[in-house]
Design a protein around this motif. Structure first.
Motif, mmCIF file in Angstrom:
data_model
loop_
_atom_site.group_PDB
_atom_site.id
_atom_site.type_symbol
_atom_site.label_atom_id
_atom_site.label_comp_id
_atom_site.label_asym_id
_atom_site.label_seq_id
_atom_site.Cartn_x
_atom_site.Cartn_y
_atom_site.Cartn_z
ATOM 1 N N GLY A 69 7.651 -12.127 -18.067
ATOM 2 C CA GLY A 69 6.259 -11.911 -18.436
ATOM 3 C C GLY A 69 5.324 -11.638 -17.276
ATOM 4 O O GLY A 69 4.178 -11.272 -17.483
ATOM 5 N N GLU A 70 5.787 -11.812 -16.038
ATOM 6 C CA GLU A 70 4.969 -11.564 -14.852
ATOM 7 C C GLU A 70 5.307 -10.202 -14.266
ATOM 8 O O GLU A 70 6.478 -9.807 -14.256
ATOM 9 C CB GLU A 70 5.207 -12.644 -13.794
ATOM 10 C CG GLU A 70 4.693 -14.012 -14.182
ATOM 11 C CD GLU A 70 3.181 -14.043 -14.331
ATOM 12 O OE1 GLU A 70 2.474 -13.498 -13.450
ATOM 13 O OE2 GLU A 70 2.715 -14.581 -15.346
ATOM 14 N N PRO A 71 4.312 -9.476 -13.748
ATOM 15 C CA PRO A 71 4.598 -8.171 -13.140
ATOM 16 C C PRO A 71 5.522 -8.299 -11.929
ATOM 17 O O PRO A 71 5.449 -9.277 -11.184
ATOM 18 C CB PRO A 71 3.218 -7.672 -12.698
ATOM 19 C CG PRO A 71 2.231 -8.489 -13.448
ATOM 20 C CD PRO A 71 2.895 -9.784 -13.759
ATOM 21 N N ALA A 72 6.400 -7.313 -11.745
ATOM 22 C CA ALA A 72 7.298 -7.315 -10.592
ATOM 23 C C ALA A 72 6.512 -7.092 -9.309
ATOM 24 O O ALA A 72 6.894 -7.577 -8.248
ATOM 25 C CB ALA A 72 8.367 -6.239 -10.757
ATOM 26 N N ILE A 73 5.402 -6.367 -9.393
ATOM 27 C CA ILE A 73 4.554 -6.114 -8.227
ATOM 28 C C ILE A 73 3.402 -7.119 -8.252
ATOM 29 O O ILE A 73 2.535 -7.071 -9.119
ATOM 30 C CB ILE A 73 4.002 -4.674 -8.235
ATOM 31 C CG1 ILE A 73 5.141 -3.669 -8.186
ATOM 32 C CG2 ILE A 73 3.051 -4.463 -7.072
ATOM 33 C CD1 ILE A 73 4.701 -2.230 -8.338
ATOM 34 N N LYS A 74 3.403 -8.043 -7.307
ATOM 35 C CA LYS A 74 2.317 -9.026 -7.224
ATOM 36 C C LYS A 74 1.105 -8.442 -6.508
ATOM 37 O O LYS A 74 -0.035 -8.772 -6.821
ATOM 38 C CB LYS A 74 2.781 -10.257 -6.446
ATOM 39 C CG LYS A 74 3.992 -10.935 -7.044
ATOM 40 C CD LYS A 74 3.596 -11.832 -8.170
ATOM 41 C CE LYS A 74 4.785 -12.576 -8.703
ATOM 42 N NZ LYS A 74 5.126 -12.247 -10.055
ATOM 43 N N HIS A 75 1.359 -7.582 -5.500
ATOM 44 C CA HIS A 75 0.285 -7.023 -4.687
ATOM 45 C C HIS A 75 0.692 -5.630 -4.241
ATOM 46 O O HIS A 75 1.822 -5.430 -3.798
ATOM 47 C CB HIS A 75 0.071 -7.933 -3.468
ATOM 48 C CG HIS A 75 -0.808 -7.343 -2.416
ATOM 49 N ND1 HIS A 75 -2.172 -7.383 -2.492
ATOM 50 C CD2 HIS A 75 -0.510 -6.689 -1.269
ATOM 51 C CE1 HIS A 75 -2.669 -6.788 -1.421
ATOM 52 N NE2 HIS A 75 -1.680 -6.360 -0.664
ATOM 53 N N VAL A 76 -0.201 -4.678 -4.386
ATOM 54 C CA VAL A 76 0.027 -3.329 -3.865
ATOM 55 C C VAL A 76 -1.283 -2.859 -3.257
ATOM 56 O O VAL A 76 -2.346 -3.000 -3.865
ATOM 57 C CB VAL A 76 0.542 -2.355 -4.957
ATOM 58 C CG1 VAL A 76 -0.416 -2.253 -6.115
ATOM 59 C CG2 VAL A 76 0.835 -1.003 -4.386
ATOM 60 N N SER A 77 -1.216 -2.383 -2.007
ATOM 61 C CA SER A 77 -2.440 -1.921 -1.366
ATOM 62 C C SER A 77 -2.152 -0.727 -0.479
ATOM 63 O O SER A 77 -1.049 -0.573 0.050
ATOM 64 C CB SER A 77 -3.093 -3.032 -0.545
ATOM 65 O OG SER A 77 -2.270 -3.367 0.547
ATOM 66 N N ARG A 78 -3.146 0.103 -0.337
ATOM 67 C CA ARG A 78 -3.061 1.296 0.499
ATOM 68 C C ARG A 78 -3.362 0.873 1.929
ATOM 69 O O ARG A 78 -4.339 0.159 2.171
ATOM 70 C CB ARG A 78 -4.107 2.298 -0.013
ATOM 71 C CG ARG A 78 -4.064 3.642 0.645
ATOM 72 C CD ARG A 78 -3.011 4.519 -0.001
ATOM 73 N NE ARG A 78 -3.356 5.921 0.155
ATOM 74 C CZ ARG A 78 -2.838 6.690 1.101
ATOM 75 N NH1 ARG A 78 -1.970 6.211 1.940
ATOM 76 N NH2 ARG A 78 -3.192 7.950 1.184
ATOM 77 N N VAL A 79 -2.547 1.289 2.896
ATOM 78 C CA VAL A 79 -2.774 0.955 4.302
ATOM 79 C C VAL A 79 -3.475 2.111 4.989
ATOM 80 O O VAL A 79 -4.549 1.963 5.544
ATOM 81 C CB VAL A 79 -1.442 0.602 5.004
ATOM 82 C CG1 VAL A 79 -1.669 0.351 6.479
ATOM 83 C CG2 VAL A 79 -0.799 -0.601 4.346
ATOM 84 N N SER A 80 -2.871 3.287 4.973
ATOM 85 C CA SER A 80 -3.439 4.467 5.612
ATOM 86 C C SER A 80 -4.326 5.174 4.600
ATOM 87 O O SER A 80 -3.860 5.640 3.572
ATOM 88 C CB SER A 80 -2.310 5.390 6.066
ATOM 89 O OG SER A 80 -2.801 6.476 6.774
ATOM 90 N N LYS A 81 -5.606 5.236 4.888
ATOM 91 C CA LYS A 81 -6.565 5.826 3.957
ATOM 92 C C LYS A 81 -7.036 7.165 4.505
ATOM 93 O O LYS A 81 -6.859 7.453 5.689
ATOM 94 C CB LYS A 81 -7.749 4.878 3.780
ATOM 95 C CG LYS A 81 -7.319 3.549 3.185
ATOM 96 C CD LYS A 81 -8.478 2.609 3.031
ATOM 97 C CE LYS A 81 -8.041 1.404 2.244
ATOM 98 N NZ LYS A 81 -8.208 0.143 2.884
ATOM 99 N N PRO A 82 -7.663 8.004 3.684
ATOM 100 C CA PRO A 82 -8.137 9.301 4.185
ATOM 101 C C PRO A 82 -9.110 9.180 5.353
ATOM 102 O O PRO A 82 -9.129 10.017 6.230
ATOM 103 C CB PRO A 82 -8.818 9.925 2.970
ATOM 104 C CG PRO A 82 -8.155 9.307 1.807
ATOM 105 C CD PRO A 82 -7.823 7.901 2.228
ATOM 106 N N GLY A 83 -9.910 8.139 5.407
ATOM 107 C CA GLY A 83 -10.865 7.961 6.488
ATOM 108 C C GLY A 83 -10.267 7.352 7.737
ATOM 109 O O GLY A 83 -10.839 7.441 8.821
#
Length: 131
Positions: A69-83
């Motif tokens: 019942g819990e998502p496999a992905i706990k945290h997802v974040s972008r490191v390299s951004k366009p700026g």
């Protein structure tokens, strides 16, 4: 209005879909997005993805994965951004949660996880981190 960060948009769609307990989410198709999804599938964070051509534009249907019942992905974040692009050599690739998570890296050999990039001894642009 043009989208400035397509990869960030896809990661946000995955995050929002898992919070809403969806089985799958749709994201516009591109080669970079498909390569990132391939890494996520290889590492076991999503069940899979497929090309969806039912709409006007091609899209990717991403099948989300849950464990008890819990998502496999706990945290997802972008490191390299366009700026602010973030690059790293093979020796300096960041580890996520002492190796429990992965960093997705765009290298000259394609989009790889941090472990695959270290094994291939290549660095590149650090796209995202997932755990």
């Amino acid at each position: 209005m043009a989208m400035t960060d397509p990869l960030g948009d896809m990661l946000t769609r995955i995050r929002n879909g898992q919070q809403a307990k969806k089985d799958s989410v749709l994201s516009p198709a591109s080669k970079l997005r498909a390569n990132v999804l391939e890494v996520l599938q290889r590492e076991g964070y999503i069940r899979g993805y497929s090309e969806d051509t039912t709409g006007k534009h091609p899209a990717l249907r991403i099948e989300l994965k849950y464990f008890e019942g819990e998502p496999a992905i706990k945290h997802v974040s972008r490191v390299s951004k366009p700026g602010r692009r973030v690059y790293s050599g093979s020796k300096e690739l960041p580890t996520v949660r002492n190796g429990l998570g992965i960093t997705i890296v765009s290298t000259p050999r394609g989009v790889l996880s941090d472990n695959e990039a270290r094994d291939s001894n290549v660095g590149g642009e650090v796209l995202a981190e997932v755990f």
